[in-house]
Design an enzyme around this catalytic site. Structure first.
Site, short mmCIF file in Angstrom:
data_model
loop_
_atom_site.label_atom_id
_atom_site.label_comp_id
_atom_site.label_asym_id
_atom_site.label_seq_id
_atom_site.Cartn_x
_atom_site.Cartn_y
_atom_site.Cartn_z
N HIS A 1 1.39 5.39 -1.87
CA HIS A 1 0.98 6.48 -2.77
C HIS A 1 2.25 7.08 -3.37
O HIS A 1 3.09 7.60 -2.64
CB HIS A 1 0.23 7.57 -1.99
CG HIS A 1 -0.97 7.04 -1.27
ND1 HIS A 1 -2.24 7.15 -1.77
CD2 HIS A 1 -1.09 6.38 -0.09
CE1 HIS A 1 -3.10 6.59 -0.93
NE2 HIS A 1 -2.42 6.11 0.10
N HIS B 1 -4.34 -0.21 6.19
CA HIS B 1 -3.87 0.63 7.31
C HIS B 1 -4.76 0.54 8.55
O HIS B 1 -5.34 1.53 8.97
CB HIS B 1 -3.70 2.09 6.85
CG HIS B 1 -4.85 2.69 6.08
ND1 HIS B 1 -6.16 2.64 6.50
CD2 HIS B 1 -4.88 3.34 4.89
CE1 HIS B 1 -6.93 3.23 5.63
NE2 HIS B 1 -6.17 3.67 4.62
N HIS C 1 -10.46 1.22 2.33
CA HIS C 1 -10.20 2.25 3.34
C HIS C 1 -11.39 2.13 4.30
O HIS C 1 -12.47 2.67 4.02
CB HIS C 1 -10.11 3.64 2.72
CG HIS C 1 -9.89 4.71 3.75
ND1 HIS C 1 -8.70 5.40 3.89
CD2 HIS C 1 -10.70 5.18 4.73
CE1 HIS C 1 -8.80 6.24 4.90
NE2 HIS C 1 -10.01 6.13 5.43
N HIS D 1 0.87 -1.20 0.00
CA HIS D 1 0.00 0.00 0.00
C HIS D 1 0.89 1.24 0.00
O HIS D 1 1.47 1.61 1.01
CB HIS D 1 -0.88 0.00 1.26
CG HIS D 1 -1.83 1.16 1.33
ND1 HIS D 1 -3.16 1.02 1.63
CD2 HIS D 1 -1.64 2.50 1.15
CE1 HIS D 1 -3.76 2.19 1.64
NE2 HIS D 1 -2.84 3.12 1.34
N LYS E 1 -9.90 -0.70 -5.36
CA LYS E 1 -9.85 0.03 -4.10
C LYS E 1 -11.18 0.70 -3.81
O LYS E 1 -11.71 1.44 -4.64
CB LYS E 1 -8.73 1.08 -4.20
CG LYS E 1 -8.52 1.92 -2.95
CD LYS E 1 -7.87 1.14 -1.83
CE LYS E 1 -7.99 1.85 -0.50
NZ LYS E 1 -6.91 2.70 -0.16
N ASP F 1 1.60 2.82 3.54
CA ASP F 1 0.74 4.00 3.34
C ASP F 1 1.56 5.29 3.25
O ASP F 1 1.10 6.35 3.66
CB ASP F 1 -0.34 4.11 4.42
CG ASP F 1 -1.51 4.98 3.97
OD1 ASP F 1 -1.57 5.30 2.76
OD2 ASP F 1 -2.34 5.34 4.81
#
Ligand code: OTD
Ligand code: ZN
Ligand code: ZN
Length: 348
Positions: A18, A178, A140, A16, A103, A252
Site C-alpha cells: 500500500h 497475507h 483478502h 502486495h 483485488k 503488506d
C-alpha cells in the site's frame, strides 16, 4: 578483505504493498523502490481504484513520486472489485496491461473496504471472465461475518468461500494475500502453484498475537488479518523454509499516520517498507533456509504472474542496520515497523 557474509540475489519484487497517495506516497515510496524492482500496488485508496482511468492516473502519480530512477521502479496496478465492476473495462484493463489482476475485498474486512463484496456470488460473472482470460484474483481471505471470531476469519473463509469457489472455477488464478494460519499454509501447499499461491508478510513471520500485548497494548502492531497464535506463526515460517513455489513475498506495508494508529478506533496496518527485506532475510537465516530466499523474493512471484524475472541484482550483507525511528510528515509522523531497532542484515 571483508569477512562479512554477503548474499547477492536477483532484485526482489513486492507482490502486495500500500503506497497511499499525495504526501504519504511521496514519503514512503523511496523505501519500496530501494529494495524492490516492481510492486503490486493495492487499490484501496479513499477513492478506490475501480477502473482503468483511475489506475492510469494513480500509476502516473506513483511514477512522479519516484526518487531513485524514474525508469527503474515499476508499479503494477490492481483493480478494486465491486459488484458494479464492468466486464468490458476489466478485460480491456487486463489485456492492455493496465491491471495485473483484480483485488477482492470482502465488505468491511480491512481499511477502505466499505465498497467490497458482500456475497461472492454477486461477482461470479466477473470471476468467470477472469478465469477465461487468465487474470489473477487477489483475495483478502477473511470471513467478514461479525459473528465469526476475529482469529478464525481466515480459516473460515477457506471453508465457506474459497474451497467452493475453486470447485466452481478450478482454473482461476488466485493469490491468497497475507496468509496467517496453518490452515491456509496446508491448503495452498497441496494446490497447483499455477492456480493458487499465497503471499506472506514479514510481520506475520516475525510475530504472534502475544506481541500485541507485551509491555501494554501495541497499536503499532495492529493489522488485519490480526496476528495469530505462535503455532500459526511457526507454520508460516515452515512454509517458506520448504522452498515451495506456492509462496512469495508480499510485505503488506500499510502506512498510517501515528496519530491515527494510537487514537481510539485506531487504524489497522503496519508500515514495514524500510525493513521488510531485511526482516525476510533474517527469518530465512534463522530457519536455515537461505537457499530458498531468492526464489521466495524474486522468482516465485514472476512465475505465478507470468512476468520475466528481473535482471538487476542486490546484495545484502550481514552487518547491523538500525531501522529509522520515524518519518516526519509536517506536524504528523509515521512510525515504521521495528522503529529504532537493530536488524542483523543491511543492504550493500
Ligand atoms: N491490512 N491495513 C491495510 C491493509 C491490509 O488487509 C490488508 O491488506 C491498510 O491500511 O490499507 C491492514 O491492516
Ligand atoms: Zn488485505
Ligand atoms: Zn494489504
Amino acid at each position: 578483505m571483508s569477512s562479512l557474509k554477503k548474499i547477492k540475489i536477483i532484485k526482489p519484487d513486492d507482490w502486495h504493498v500500500h503506497l497511499r497517495d499525495k504526501k504519504i506516497l511521496k514519503k514512503v515510496l523511496r523505501y519500496t523502490e530501494m529494495f524492490y524492482q516492481r510492486a503490486i500496488i493495492m487499490p484501496n485508496l479513499n477513492k478506490p481504484i475501480t477502473n482503468c482511468k483511475r489506475a492510469i492516473a494513480y500509476k502516473h502519480r506513483i511514477l512522479q513520486a519516484t526518487q531513485i530512477n524514474h525508469t527503474q521502479f515499476e508499479p503494477l496496478m490492481t483493480c478494486y472489485l465491486t459488484k458494479e465492476t464492468s466486464l468490458k473495462e476489466l478485460k480491456y484493463g487486463f489485456l492492455q496491461k493496465i491491471f495485473i489482476g483484480a483485488k477482492l475485498y470482502p465488505n468491511k474486512c480491512t481499511t477502505n473496504s466499505e465498497t467490497g463484496i458482500n456475497k461472492i456470488s454477486e461477482i461470479f460473472h466477473i470471476l468467470e471472465l477472469m478465469q477465461k482470460i487468465k487474470m489473477p484474483l487477489l483475495i483478502h481471505a477473511e470471513d467478514n461475518n461479525v459473528d465469526v471470531d476475529i482469529y478464525d476469519r481466515e480459516a473460515n473463509f477457506l471453508e465457506t468461500t474459497l474451497i467452493p469457489l475453486r470447485k466452481k472455477f478450478p482454473e482461476l488464478k488466485i493469490v491468497l494475500e497475507h496468509i496467517t494460519t496453518k490452515e491456509a499454509v496446508a491448503y495452498i501447499e497441496e494446490s497447483n502453484p499455477l492456480y493458487l499461491a499465497g503471499t506472506i508478510t514479514p510481520h506475520h513471520l516475525m510475530l504472534n498475537r502475544n506481541n500485541m500485548f507485551i509491555n501494554g497494548i501495541q497499536p503499532n502492531l495492529y493489522c488485519l488479518p490480526i496476528l495469530k497464535r505462535k503455532k500459526h506463526q511457526n507454520a508460516l515460517r515452515q512454509a517458506i523454509s520448504n522452498g515451495s513455489m506456492n509462496f512469495f513475498l508480499g510485505s503488506d506495508s500499510a502506512p498510517h499516520i501515528y496519530r491515527n494508529k494510537i487514537s481510539l478506533f485506531g487504524c489497522a496496518g503496519i508500515f514495514n517498507a524500510p525493513s521488510s527485506l531485511l526482516c525476510y532475510i533474517t527469518i530465512f537465516e534463522e530457519m536455515k533456509a537461505l537457499k530458498y530466499f531468492e526464489s521466495f523474493c524474486s522468482k516465485n512471484g514472476p512465475n505465478f504472474y507470468n512476468l520475466p524475472i528481473n535482471q538487476n541484482t542486490i546484495t545484502l550483507i550481514k552487518k547491523p542496520c538500525k531501522i529509522l525511528k520515524k518519518i516526519n510528515l509536517g506536524k504528523d509522523s509515521i512510525l515504521p515497523f521495528l522503529s529504532g531497532e537493530t536488524l542483523k542484515w543491511s543492504i550493500l
